[in-house]
Scaffold this motif. Structure first.
Motif, PDB file in Angstrom:
ATOM      1  N   ILE A 137       5.656  -9.274  -7.682  1.00  0.00           N
ATOM      2  CA  ILE A 137       5.954  -7.869  -7.420  1.00  0.00           C
ATOM      3  C   ILE A 137       4.748  -7.006  -7.790  1.00  0.00           C
ATOM      4  N   LEU A 138       4.400  -6.076  -6.909  1.00  0.00           N
ATOM      5  CA  LEU A 138       3.391  -5.058  -7.188  1.00  0.00           C
ATOM      6  C   LEU A 138       4.130  -3.802  -7.631  1.00  0.00           C
ATOM      7  N   ARG A 139       4.052  -3.498  -8.933  1.00  0.00           N
ATOM      8  CA  ARG A 139       4.840  -2.391  -9.501  1.00  0.00           C
ATOM      9  C   ARG A 139       3.917  -1.451 -10.293  1.00  0.00           C
ATOM     10  N   HIS A 140       4.126  -0.148 -10.166  1.00  0.00           N
ATOM     11  CA  HIS A 140       3.316   0.822 -10.897  1.00  0.00           C
ATOM     12  C   HIS A 140       3.621   0.760 -12.385  1.00  0.00           C
TER      13      HIS A 140
ATOM     14  N   ALA B 178      -2.243  -6.813   0.830  1.00  0.00           N
ATOM     15  CA  ALA B 178      -2.931  -7.631   1.831  1.00  0.00           C
ATOM     16  C   ALA B 178      -3.557  -8.867   1.199  1.00  0.00           C
ATOM     17  N   ARG B 179      -4.067  -8.707  -0.013  1.00  0.00           N
ATOM     18  CA  ARG B 179      -4.721  -9.827  -0.683  1.00  0.00           C
ATOM     19  C   ARG B 179      -3.726 -10.895  -1.112  1.00  0.00           C
ATOM     20  N   TYR B 180      -2.586 -10.469  -1.618  1.00  0.00           N
ATOM     21  CA  TYR B 180      -1.659 -11.417  -2.242  1.00  0.00           C
ATOM     22  C   TYR B 180      -0.411 -11.711  -1.405  1.00  0.00           C
ATOM     23  N   ALA B 181      -0.386 -11.231  -0.169  1.00  0.00           N
ATOM     24  CA  ALA B 181       0.780 -11.478   0.690  1.00  0.00           C
ATOM     25  C   ALA B 181       1.039 -12.968   0.862  1.00  0.00           C
ATOM     26  N   GLY B 182      -0.037 -13.735   0.945  1.00  0.00           N
ATOM     27  CA  GLY B 182       0.110 -15.179   1.126  1.00  0.00           C
ATOM     28  C   GLY B 182       0.768 -15.867  -0.049  1.00  0.00           C
TER      29      GLY B 182
ATOM     30  N   MET C 132     -11.079  -6.841   4.879  1.00  0.00           N
ATOM     31  CA  MET C 132     -11.678  -8.142   4.601  1.00  0.00           C
ATOM     32  C   MET C 132     -10.782  -9.032   3.728  1.00  0.00           C
ATOM     33  N   GLU C 133      -9.570  -8.574   3.419  1.00  0.00           N
ATOM     34  CA  GLU C 133      -8.633  -9.405   2.667  1.00  0.00           C
ATOM     35  C   GLU C 133      -8.037 -10.485   3.570  1.00  0.00           C
ATOM     36  N   ASP C 134      -7.264 -11.396   2.951  1.00  0.00           N
ATOM     37  CA  ASP C 134      -6.704 -12.532   3.683  1.00  0.00           C
ATOM     38  C   ASP C 134      -5.736 -12.113   4.785  1.00  0.00           C
ATOM     39  N   GLN C 135      -4.976 -11.036   4.548  1.00  0.00           N
ATOM     40  CA  GLN C 135      -3.992 -10.590   5.543  1.00  0.00           C
ATOM     41  C   GLN C 135      -4.103  -9.071   5.739  1.00  0.00           C
TER      42      GLN C 135
ATOM     43  N   GLN D  37      -3.525  -7.179   8.126  1.00  0.00           N
ATOM     44  CA  GLN D  37      -2.419  -6.530   8.840  1.00  0.00           C
ATOM     45  C   GLN D  37      -1.357  -6.032   7.866  1.00  0.00           C
ATOM     46  N   VAL D  38      -1.240  -6.673   6.712  1.00  0.00           N
ATOM     47  CA  VAL D  38      -0.273  -6.229   5.694  1.00  0.00           C
ATOM     48  C   VAL D  38      -0.697  -4.880   5.127  1.00  0.00           C
ATOM     49  N   PHE D  39      -1.987  -4.675   4.960  1.00  0.00           N
ATOM     50  CA  PHE D  39      -2.508  -3.386   4.504  1.00  0.00           C
ATOM     51  C   PHE D  39      -2.035  -2.269   5.426  1.00  0.00           C
ATOM     52  N   VAL D  40      -2.199  -2.460   6.734  1.00  0.00           N
ATOM     53  CA  VAL D  40      -1.795  -1.440   7.701  1.00  0.00           C
ATOM     54  C   VAL D  40      -0.283  -1.241   7.672  1.00  0.00           C
ATOM     55  N   GLN D  41       0.466  -2.332   7.573  1.00  0.00           N
ATOM     56  CA  GLN D  41       1.927  -2.234   7.558  1.00  0.00           C
ATOM     57  C   GLN D  41       2.430  -1.488   6.327  1.00  0.00           C
ATOM     58  N   VAL D  42       1.846  -1.763   5.162  1.00  0.00           N
ATOM     59  CA  VAL D  42       2.272  -1.078   3.939  1.00  0.00           C
ATOM     60  C   VAL D  42       1.946   0.414   4.027  1.00  0.00           C
ATOM     61  N   LEU D  43       0.771   0.742   4.555  1.00  0.00           N
ATOM     62  CA  LEU D  43       0.435   2.155   4.748  1.00  0.00           C
ATOM     63  C   LEU D  43       1.456   2.827   5.675  1.00  0.00           C
ATOM     64  N   ARG D  44       1.874   2.105   6.679  1.00  0.00           N
ATOM     65  CA  ARG D  44       2.870   2.679   7.598  1.00  0.00           C
ATOM     66  C   ARG D  44       4.219   2.839   6.906  1.00  0.00           C
ATOM     67  N   ASP D  45       4.589   1.851   6.092  1.00  0.00           N
ATOM     68  CA  ASP D  45       5.882   1.884   5.407  1.00  0.00           C
ATOM     69  C   ASP D  45       6.011   3.078   4.468  1.00  0.00           C
ATOM     70  N   CYS D  46       4.875   3.536   3.907  1.00  0.00           N
ATOM     71  CA  CYS D  46       4.949   4.647   2.952  1.00  0.00           C
ATOM     72  C   CYS D  46       4.502   5.971   3.572  1.00  0.00           C
ATOM     73  N   GLY D  47       4.242   5.980   4.870  1.00  0.00           N
ATOM     74  CA  GLY D  47       3.873   7.231   5.538  1.00  0.00           C
ATOM     75  C   GLY D  47       2.408   7.588   5.445  1.00  0.00           C
ATOM     76  N   ALA D  48       1.594   6.717   4.843  1.00  0.00           N
ATOM     77  CA  ALA D  48       0.171   7.023   4.683  1.00  0.00           C
ATOM     78  C   ALA D  48      -0.612   6.814   5.972  1.00  0.00           C
ATOM     79  N   LEU D  49      -0.152   5.911   6.834  1.00  0.00           N
ATOM     80  CA  LEU D  49      -0.901   5.621   8.061  1.00  0.00           C
ATOM     81  C   LEU D  49      -0.959   6.845   8.962  1.00  0.00           C
ATOM     82  N   LYS D  50       0.141   7.581   9.056  1.00  0.00           N
ATOM     83  CA  LYS D  50       0.143   8.756   9.933  1.00  0.00           C
ATOM     84  C   LYS D  50      -0.699   9.892   9.355  1.00  0.00           C
TER      85      LYS D  50
END
Length: 406
Positions: free
Chosen positions: A120-123, A143-147, A186-189, A191-204
């Motif tokens: 879990i990635l938790r603040h 993105a780095r640790y999705a795998g 340049m991380e392993d995944q 696409q997860v970076f982009v998806q997480v940004l979208r999930d929290c509204g940061a991509l828009k």
């Protein structure tokens, strides 16, 4: 004075991953004491020192409080009475808020080891929401640790959503934002970076041109995944799978931006989307002050990638124009990266990830045929100036006609 190894070095050792950079925090020391021991000060905003022999960074334990907008809007306080726990609580994630002493004993006041084991990635604390850069950092760690199965804690995603809604992301400097995007791609995944940004509204907020691609359909015959945003994520995934460089990954992220501006009544077709996309790609490049090599490749891929897919059908004259656009005679590497981006696009489609891409070798052969034409015989014939350029172009065209006919 006590010295602790902190952050990523502790995290990655516990995960069994290679440790590359080591950060140290020093508790109970003053600036004068550090310099007396031979440490060289380098921090302008807060006390950071370089070890006299290893060159590794040692920072005095410090606290921080928000004083303005953006990544730099903080006041730091460093003194010998700041405790290790006070230093660790200002960090972003619990998995980054652990420390080890010189004997290897773990200090883990915020249960980072538990979150490592739970994936879990938790603040660490509500102060997470004071720094907009952390939205990008958490998405990058995802993105780095999705795998390994890591996901973002729902309550952390909610704080990221609040930060995205606040407008604070726009207070980040272009250089700082690009640095995080580049590292994440340049991380392993990626696409997860982009998806997480979208999930929290940061991509828009940061990349509305990419966010607009989600929900835009494409013809199922060419794109079984249909959704253009989903396709873009898949292309990024393939780029990482084939270990493409940053310039190719950036081009893959932006290659279809024009489809986000196709009038809905024309869906699922996207006639002339390549031209529509060029202004959008240019805008994004300028927004983040992207390095020139990434800018140029993204523009060229956006304009010509459909030519790459149709390479075997192109007339010799069109093929020559394509090669000229890339300046394959002086910059062969850039054309090779274009071919790679085209192949990633072809593979980034549901169920077609393993299909062959004969266009790649065909385009390489065409470039080789054009490059093999020598200017020397034309010079020996006395041809000069503009006429020499035209004659050379004619010879290259004949070489490509022969290549196509072979």
């Amino acid at each position: 004075m006590q010295i602790y190894k902190v952050g990523g070095a502790v995290r990655d050792r516990l995960l069994g991953r290679p440790v590359t950079d080591v950060d140290w925090v020093v508790v109970g020391a003053t600036t004068d004491q550090m310099q007396a021991l031979g440490y060289r000060p380098v921090g302008a905003d807060f006390p950071v020192f370089l070890h006299p022999k290893s060159g590794e960074e040692y920072a005095l334990a410090r606290t921080e409080r928000k004083s303005g907008r953006g990544y730099g809007g903080f006041v730091f306080h460093a003194s010998p009475d700041v405790t290790l726990e006070e230093d660790l609580i200002r960090r972003d994630l619990t998995i980054n808020a652990m420390a080890e002493d010189e004997q290897g004993n773990l200090t883990d006041p915020y249960h980072g080891k538990d979150d490592l084991e739970a994936r879990i990635l938790r603040h660490v604390s509500p102060a997470f929401a004071e720094d907009p850069l952390r939205v990008l950092r958490v998405a990058r760690f995802a993105a780095r640790y999705a795998g390994l199965g890591f996901t973002v804690a729902p309550e952390t995603l909610e704080l990221m959503r609040q930060l995205s809604d606040s407008g604070e992301l726009l207070a980040l400097t272009p250089e700082r934002t690009w640095k995080e995007i580049a590292r994440a791609l340049m991380e392993d995944q990626p696409q997860v970076f982009v998806q997480v940004l979208r999930d929290c509204g940061a991509l828009k907020e940061l990349l509305p041109e990419v966010d607009e691609l989600f929900g835009v359909p494409q013809p199922a015959a060419h794109h079984p995944e249909i959704d253009t945003g989903t396709h873009t994520l898949s292309v990024l995934e393939q780029a990482a799978r084939f270990q493409q460089p940053l310039s190719v990954r950036w081009a893959c992220l932006l290659h279809d931006l024009g489809k986000g501006r196709t009038p809905p009544q024309l869906w699922p077709r996207h006639i002339a989307h390549e031209q529509r996309g060029l202004e959008l790609i240019k805008t994004v490049n300028e927004r983040f002050k992207v390095p020139r090599d990434c800018q140029e490749l993204a523009m060229l891929v956006g304009e010509y990638y459909t030519h790459g897919h149709r390479a075997l059908e192109l007339k010799a004259s069109t093929l020559l124009e394509l090669l000229q656009s890339f300046d394959v005679y002086r910059r062969p590497h850039r054309f090779e990266e274009f071919i790679a981006a085209c192949e990633m696009d072809a593979r980034g489609r549901l169920g077609l990830e393993e299909r062959s891409y004969p266009q790649a070798d065909y385009l390489r052969g065409a470039a080789q045929a054009a490059r093999a034409v020598s200017v020397q015989p034309l010079i020996e014939q006395g041809i000069k100036g503009k006429a020499l350029g035209e004659a050379l172009k004619g010879e290259r065209l004949r070489a490509l006609q022969a290549y196509k006919g072979s």
